[in-house]
Structure formats: structure tokens, C-alpha cells
Design a protein around this motif. Sequence first.
Motif, short mmCIF file in Angstrom:
data_model
loop_
_atom_site.label_atom_id
_atom_site.label_comp_id
_atom_site.label_asym_id
_atom_site.label_seq_id
_atom_site.Cartn_x
_atom_site.Cartn_y
_atom_site.Cartn_z
N GLU A 170 0.86 -1.38 0.06
CA GLU A 170 -0.10 0.10 -0.09
C GLU A 170 1.01 1.45 0.07
N TYR A 171 0.56 2.16 -0.72
CA TYR A 171 1.28 3.57 -0.80
C TYR A 171 0.47 4.44 -0.75
N ARG A 172 0.87 5.43 -0.01
CA ARG A 172 0.31 6.75 0.29
C ARG A 172 0.93 7.87 -0.08
N ASP A 173 0.39 8.95 -0.54
CA ASP A 173 0.96 10.13 -1.21
C ASP A 173 1.96 9.90 -2.34
N GLN A 174 1.67 8.75 -3.01
CA GLN A 174 2.59 8.47 -4.24
C GLN A 174 2.54 9.76 -5.22
N ILE A 175 3.87 10.03 -5.56
CA ILE A 175 4.25 11.27 -6.49
C ILE A 175 3.90 10.98 -7.78
N PHE A 182 -4.65 22.52 -19.93
CA PHE A 182 -4.22 21.79 -21.08
C PHE A 182 -3.95 22.69 -22.47
N THR A 183 -4.39 23.77 -22.13
CA THR A 183 -4.03 25.01 -23.10
C THR A 183 -2.44 25.20 -23.23
N THR A 184 -1.93 25.49 -22.24
CA THR A 184 -0.37 25.73 -22.03
C THR A 184 0.39 24.51 -21.78
N PHE A 185 -0.24 23.42 -21.35
CA PHE A 185 0.38 22.08 -21.08
C PHE A 185 1.29 22.44 -19.66
N GLN A 186 0.89 23.26 -19.13
CA GLN A 186 1.61 23.50 -17.75
C GLN A 186 1.23 22.29 -16.74
N GLY A 187 2.28 22.03 -16.04
CA GLY A 187 2.08 20.60 -15.14
C GLY A 187 2.80 20.82 -13.80
N THR A 188 2.61 20.13 -12.80
CA THR A 188 3.34 19.95 -11.79
C THR A 188 3.41 18.81 -11.13
N TYR A 189 3.83 18.37 -10.04
CA TYR A 189 3.68 17.32 -9.32
C TYR A 189 2.83 17.13 -8.18
N VAL A 190 2.10 16.28 -8.10
CA VAL A 190 1.08 16.07 -6.73
C VAL A 190 1.19 14.56 -6.20
N ASN A 191 0.47 14.63 -4.93
CA ASN A 191 0.51 13.22 -4.43
C ASN A 191 -0.87 12.68 -4.59
N LEU A 192 -0.80 11.38 -4.85
CA LEU A 192 -2.10 10.62 -4.99
C LEU A 192 -2.37 10.13 -3.25
N ALA A 193 -3.60 10.23 -3.16
CA ALA A 193 -3.75 9.89 -1.52
C ALA A 193 -3.49 8.49 -1.12
N LYS A 194 -3.81 7.44 -2.06
CA LYS A 194 -3.72 6.04 -1.46
C LYS A 194 -3.64 5.09 -2.91
N THR A 195 -2.71 4.30 -2.95
CA THR A 195 -2.71 3.40 -4.26
C THR A 195 -2.36 2.35 -3.53
N ARG A 196 -2.35 0.88 -4.26
CA ARG A 196 -1.95 -0.40 -3.63
C ARG A 196 -1.77 -1.30 -4.99
N ALA A 197 -0.67 -2.20 -4.59
CA ALA A 197 -0.36 -3.31 -5.62
C ALA A 197 -0.23 -4.63 -5.10
N ARG A 198 -0.70 -5.60 -5.41
CA ARG A 198 -0.98 -6.87 -4.69
C ARG A 198 -0.49 -7.91 -5.87
N GLY A 199 -0.17 -8.98 -5.64
CA GLY A 199 0.05 -10.05 -6.75
C GLY A 199 1.00 -11.08 -6.26
N LYS A 227 -7.62 5.97 -3.75
CA LYS A 227 -8.02 7.26 -3.41
C LYS A 227 -7.12 8.16 -4.11
N ASN A 228 -8.04 9.25 -5.04
CA ASN A 228 -7.26 9.96 -5.86
C ASN A 228 -6.46 11.10 -5.08
N GLY A 229 -7.00 11.84 -4.28
CA GLY A 229 -5.91 12.99 -3.85
C GLY A 229 -6.56 14.33 -4.50
N ILE A 230 -5.52 15.07 -4.90
CA ILE A 230 -5.89 16.26 -5.38
C ILE A 230 -5.64 16.58 -6.88
N THR A 231 -5.50 15.59 -7.61
CA THR A 231 -5.30 15.78 -8.94
C THR A 231 -6.58 15.61 -9.70
N PHE A 232 -6.84 16.13 -10.58
CA PHE A 232 -8.12 16.11 -11.38
C PHE A 232 -8.16 15.25 -12.51
#
Length: 343
Positions: A170-175, A182-199, A227-232
Motif C-alpha cells: 500500500e502506498y500513500r502520497d505517491q508522487i 491543457f491549453t499551455t500544457f503547464q504541469g506540476t507534481y502532486v500526491n495521490l492519496a492512496k494506491t495499492r499493488a498486490r500480486g 483514493k485520488n487525492g488532489i489531481t483532477f
Amino acid sequence: MAPTLNQAMDEAVIGHYGNQAEAEMGTRHVLTAGAEVEHETGAQGNRAGYLLTPSRTNAGVYVQDRFLIGSRIHLTAGGRVERNGSFGWAAVPRAAVALRLRDGADATTLRASAGMGIKEPNFFESYGISFYAQGNPALKPEKSRTFDAGIEQRLFGGRARAGATFFHHEYRDQITYDVVDFTTFQGTYVNLAKTRARGLELTAEARPAPWLSLSGNYTYLDGMVVKNGITFDPVYDEGRALLRRPKNQGSLSVHLGRGRLDGGATWVAVGRRADSDFLGLGLDSNEGYSRVDARVRVRVTRMLEAFVVGENVFDERYQEVLGYPALGRAVRAGLRLRTGGRP
């Protein structure tokens, strides 16, 4: 996939100090402890304009105890405390156990481990280098909680080995990178609230003859955004598969020869995975692919050997990252001269 236009990022570690000590405590404990201090600095931005010169200092201490219970159970327990120049204090524990059910050439071993981890934002993510890839000094560190359990079995008098490991991470605040305009293609880095990987990971190795060795591995991965976090960006909607993480991947390798002549080949197969064009064109997945690499070595004299290496020998067309075609067939050949020591 951050755009780059006449950009530069130079990141350097200009100071690092570490010290580690290990001591045997009786006959059943091996204690390890240490400390590290690191100072980072860099120059980032468009060299034709203004360069940022960020810096930070990190320090950490850690301790670990490896001890034996009876004659078959090995335990490892430890942790690390860190003071990071970007995010402050953090503590991460970890423990592992190995139980040997059967000794000898056909040994059977059960293993399990659990722990926490932390990963700081790098300079690129924290400070950015241009209008198109802006940094985010407020980024939180990535945090992980991991668990895995598996079995290893040796076979045929030690000439083969097979293993299987189940994992749940389980990962929290994954970057991740996020396009905010999308008009200027300006971007930045954000934290995802929660992701998980199992296998499940499967491995196998065999040496049926002194001149032949075989190995293979396969990984099944079920990864998703919890859980998404702050990215849209819809790429990171809750329930979506993790970006660029194939559900199925594996490889097979063979090595032949001994003495003056040897060679081998590796076949890698990667399944379809979620991806994005980040342009709103609707491209949200990347096709699977396979490729073969090969190599041959000939010892000409005691000190001189010749080699040929082929990468992607069947000229497979694929994209490891959507929109960035991989290199085609490549062949390298050369001579290697050994001086001193045994051949």
C-alpha cells in the motif's frame, strides 16, 4: 511525461558521511547500527534564464538485529529514524522471518516480511525546472506499507530452485505528474492519496548440466488507485489501474557454454498496461510487447576476450512509455583486455 523545452536539471550530492558498526551479541545475535548525513544541492531551470539553486540536508540513524531461534528460525527486526530537509521527521520499522522446514540440498524455506518505507521528493519534483514542469515544495514524501510471504524449494540435489511469493503493498502520497492546464500544457507534481499493488511472483532456476543454466520469472500485478487525492486528471480516478504497471510480465533466460566460449539469450514479455497521452486524445493504454537480447563471448587468449551483444535482435516495435518508441535492433561488438588477477 513532463514536456522539456531547452531545459536543464543538474542534481548533485556534494556531501555524504556514513558510519556503520556490526557486533555479535553471543552466538545468536548480530546487531548492526549506523548513521548517515547527506547534503544535496543542485542547479535547475532553463540555462538561458534564471536557475534555481535548492539545497537540503538529510540525516538518519538505523539499527537492526538478526537473531536465531532454535536451529531453523531466523528473525530480522530493525528500523530507521530520519530527519529530512524537505519533509521533516519520519520513522520506518521492518521485520522479516525465515523458517527452514527441511535442510540439505533439497531444502524447503518459508519466508515472510513486513515493514514501512518512505521516499523523499527529488529536486525535479520539489522545485521544477520550467513553466511546463513546475515544482511543488509542499509535496509529501511517498509512504509505503508492505507485506510479502513465500516459499523457496530446492530440487534435484540443489541443481534447481523454485519460489513463489505473494505480496501486498500500500502506498500513500505517491508522487505523480499532473497537467493542470491543457491549453499551455503547464504541469506540476502532486500526491495521490492512496494506491495499492498486490500480486504473485514466481521464479525458477536450473542447472541441468555444467554447461547449461536456465532461469525464468513471472509477475502478476493487480495495481489500482484507491483514493485520488488532489489531481483532477481522469487517469488517476479512483479504481483506475496504476499507470505503466503491466498486469502480466515475465522473462526466460538461457546460458550455454563454459571455458573459452559461452553465450546466452533473454526473452522478455510485458503485457498491456494503463498509460496516457496527457493531451486529452483518449489514449489510455499501451500495447504489450516482447523482445529478445543475446550475447556471445569468446576468450581469445588468457587476457583477451571478444564479445558480441545484440539488443532487441528481432527489431520489435514497441513503446515502453506511450508516445516514445523504443530503440530498434542494436548490435555491439568489442574486445576486453584483462590485466592482473586471475582470468
